[in-house]
Design an enzyme around this catalytic site. Structure first.
Site, short mmCIF file in Angstrom:
data_model
loop_
_atom_site.label_atom_id
_atom_site.label_comp_id
_atom_site.label_asym_id
_atom_site.label_seq_id
_atom_site.Cartn_x
_atom_site.Cartn_y
_atom_site.Cartn_z
N CYS A 114 0.72 -1.02 0.00
CA CYS A 114 0.03 -0.10 0.07
C CYS A 114 0.66 1.16 0.08
O CYS A 114 0.27 2.17 -0.19
CB CYS A 114 -0.93 0.15 1.04
N HIS A 254 -3.73 6.99 2.27
CA HIS A 254 -3.98 5.72 1.95
C HIS A 254 -5.52 4.99 2.40
O HIS A 254 -5.96 5.52 3.55
CB HIS A 254 -2.85 4.56 2.39
N ASN A 284 -10.18 -0.69 -1.03
CA ASN A 284 -8.68 -0.34 -0.85
C ASN A 284 -8.09 -1.22 -2.35
O ASN A 284 -7.95 -2.44 -2.11
CB ASN A 284 -8.18 -1.19 0.31
O1 UT7 Z 1 -4.04 -1.50 3.42
C1 UT7 Z 1 -3.02 -2.24 3.99
C2 UT7 Z 1 -2.99 -2.23 5.30
N1 UT7 Z 1 -4.38 -2.96 6.05
C3 UT7 Z 1 -5.01 -2.10 6.97
O2 UT7 Z 1 -4.61 -1.00 7.25
C4 UT7 Z 1 -6.10 -2.83 7.47
C5 UT7 Z 1 -6.24 -2.63 8.93
N2 UT7 Z 1 -7.43 -3.23 9.61
C6 UT7 Z 1 -8.32 -3.01 9.54
O3 UT7 Z 1 -8.76 -2.10 8.73
C7 UT7 Z 1 -9.70 -3.66 10.37
O4 UT7 Z 1 -8.80 -4.55 11.24
C8 UT7 Z 1 -10.49 -4.53 9.42
C9 UT7 Z 1 -11.47 -3.73 8.77
C10 UT7 Z 1 -9.70 -5.54 8.67
C11 UT7 Z 1 -11.34 -5.49 10.38
O5 UT7 Z 1 -11.91 -4.58 11.48
P1 UT7 Z 1 -11.95 -4.88 12.93
O6 UT7 Z 1 -12.80 -4.04 13.52
O7 UT7 Z 1 -10.31 -4.81 13.36
O8 UT7 Z 1 -12.40 -6.29 13.09
P2 UT7 Z 1 -11.73 -7.83 13.86
O9 UT7 Z 1 -10.85 -8.00 12.82
O10 UT7 Z 1 -11.53 -7.39 15.08
O11 UT7 Z 1 -13.06 -8.70 13.69
C12 UT7 Z 1 -14.28 -8.30 14.63
C13 UT7 Z 1 -15.46 -9.26 14.40
C14 UT7 Z 1 -14.77 -10.66 14.43
O12 UT7 Z 1 -15.89 -11.44 14.98
P3 UT7 Z 1 -15.84 -11.96 16.59
O13 UT7 Z 1 -14.41 -12.59 16.75
O14 UT7 Z 1 -15.63 -10.75 17.34
O15 UT7 Z 1 -16.88 -12.96 16.66
C15 UT7 Z 1 -14.67 -11.30 12.79
O16 UT7 Z 1 -14.80 -12.54 12.67
O17 UT7 Z 1 -15.84 -9.26 13.01
C16 UT7 Z 1 -16.01 -10.52 12.14
N3 UT7 Z 1 -15.69 -10.13 10.83
C17 UT7 Z 1 -16.76 -9.83 10.07
N4 UT7 Z 1 -17.98 -9.98 10.26
C18 UT7 Z 1 -18.97 -9.60 9.19
C19 UT7 Z 1 -14.47 -10.28 10.20
N5 UT7 Z 1 -14.78 -9.80 8.89
C20 UT7 Z 1 -16.19 -9.67 8.58
C21 UT7 Z 1 -17.16 -9.36 7.79
N6 UT7 Z 1 -18.31 -9.35 8.02
N7 UT7 Z 1 -16.51 -9.20 6.55
#
Ligand code: UT7
Length: 329
Positions: A114, A254, A284
């Site tokens: 990125c 980004h 993204n």
């Molecule tokens: O561009 C390169 C660099 N990348 C980034 O900067 C990305 C950085 N990370 C993020 O933007 C975020 O971490 C994400 C958008 C990828 C995820 O958001 P989050 O608030 O960190 O969610 P999480 O990974 O902590 O997941 C929370 C919950 C989980 O369920 P439990 O364990 O709480 O039951 C996941 O399984 O959300 C669940 N989950 C989803 N639910 C519905 C993960 N993906 C999804 C989804 N739809 N697509």
């Protein structure tokens, strides 16, 4: 003789026509428009059904050369930032030069995920500032859908396809790239990578069966690093160049997550009106996000505007570039 600056003198983007909305994704994986919107800010993304990264890059560069009235034969160097090259080799830059008829240019691909676009324009600037070259094209392009696992809801909802290209030329009025801070920390590779297809895990039945050719991300870990480092490096480049928040006309962040963008803008003391945002429509696009923002906002940019580009991505890689915008559209 006055110092030669490397200035962006034109920008052009390309996104494929096909749109994949959050609602459509919810039919493929267990997700919802509500989850994707509140966690990331994304509403839809573009999908390239036929063609490769070089085809998107070619569309962007064709438009760029046309709008800047530039002969492809005058281009001397082409740098393509991408993590989804057409092939492991030859480089996408090589293919692109052939497709566009930039036959006097040489070029190469640059992998910084990125952060690819800020790494690439900082590199391109060196060739201009030394006086060696007069016309360099930099492209940020990714066909992320070619490495997305549509059984993994944690990654497939985030990314999209797109390309952006800029022309970089010498400027003698002090406009152009003023400064950059680029960083990398390879110990972050375990949190965001495409595990197979390189020399660690060459393609095999095992790597295919274990879905190792797709993007893997530990979102929470990456989020933690991204939110801190992108904000810190953006504040650092302001301090280093004695810029107050009033001095900065635009932040070009980004587009990975609206929450990371907000945290960066807050750390810099910038109001929302000064922040370029198009994550809602493209998601993204990895190396494509920053030039696609510049393209979307080009008409609002004025000569002399102080602009900070800022990114964080796989590697980890991150950084910020300070530009004085060189033209009015
Ligand atoms: O561009 C390169 C660099 N990348 C980034 O900067 C990305 C950085 N990370 C993020 O933007 C975020 O971490 C994400 C958008 C990828 C995820 O958001 P989050 O608030 O960190 O969610 P999480 O990974 O902590 O997941 C929370 C919950 C989980 O369920 P439990 O364990 O709480 O039951 C996941 O399984 O959300 C669940 N989950 C989803 N639910 C519905 C993960 N993906 C999804 C989804 N739809 N697509």
């Amino acid at each position: 003789m006055s110092k030669v600056y490397a200035a962006i003198t034109g920008v052009q983007g390309y996104v494929p026509e096909d749109i994949l909305s959050n609602e459509e994704l919810a039919k493929i994986v267990d997700t919802s428009d509500e989850w994707i919107t509140t966690r990331t800010g994304i509403k839809e993304r573009r999908v390239m059904k036929n063609g490769a990264s070089s085809d998107m890059a070619a569309k962007a560069v064709e438009g760029l050369l046309h709008k800047t009235n530039t002969d492809p034969l005058d281009i001397e160097l082409v740098i393509v930032a991408t993590v989804t090259p057409d092939y492991p080799f030859p480089s996408t830059a090589n293919v692109l030069c052939d497709k566009i008829g930039m036959t006097n240019a040489w070029g190469y691909d640059l992998i910084a995920a990125c952060s690819g676009f800020i790494y690439a324009i900082s590199t391109a600037a060196q060739f201009i500032e030394t006086g060696r070259y007069k016309k360099v094209v930099v492209v940020g392009v990714d066909k992320m859908t070619s490495i997305l696992d549509y059984e993994d809801r944690t990654t497939c909802v985030i990314f999209g396809d797109g390309a952006g290209a800029v022309l970089i030329e010498p400027n003698h009025e002090g406009m152009g790239i003023q400064d950059f801070i680029l960083r990398s920390d390879g110990s972050g590779r375990e949190y965001l990578l495409q595990p197979a297809g390189g020399s660690v895990n060459p393609a095999s039945i095992y790597t295919v069966e274990n879905r190792m050719h797709y993007v893997k991300q530990e979102g929470k870990q990456v989020f933690k690093f991204a939110v801190t480092n992108m904000a810190e490096v953006s504040a650092e480049i302001m301090e280093k160049n004695n810029l107050s928040s009033d001095d900065v006309a635009w932040l070009v962040p980004h587009q990975a997550n609206l929450r990371i963008i907000d945290a960066t803008a807050n750390r810099m003391g910038l109001p929302k009106e000064k922040v370029m945002i198009n994550i809602q429509k493209y998601g993204n696009t990895t190396a494509g996000t920053l030039p696609l923002c510049l393209w979307d906002y080009e008409k609002q940019l004025k000569k002399g505007d102080n602009i900070i580009l800022s990114a964080f991505g796989g590697g980890f890689t991150w950084g910020a570039v300070y530009i004085k915008w060189a033209y009015n559209s």
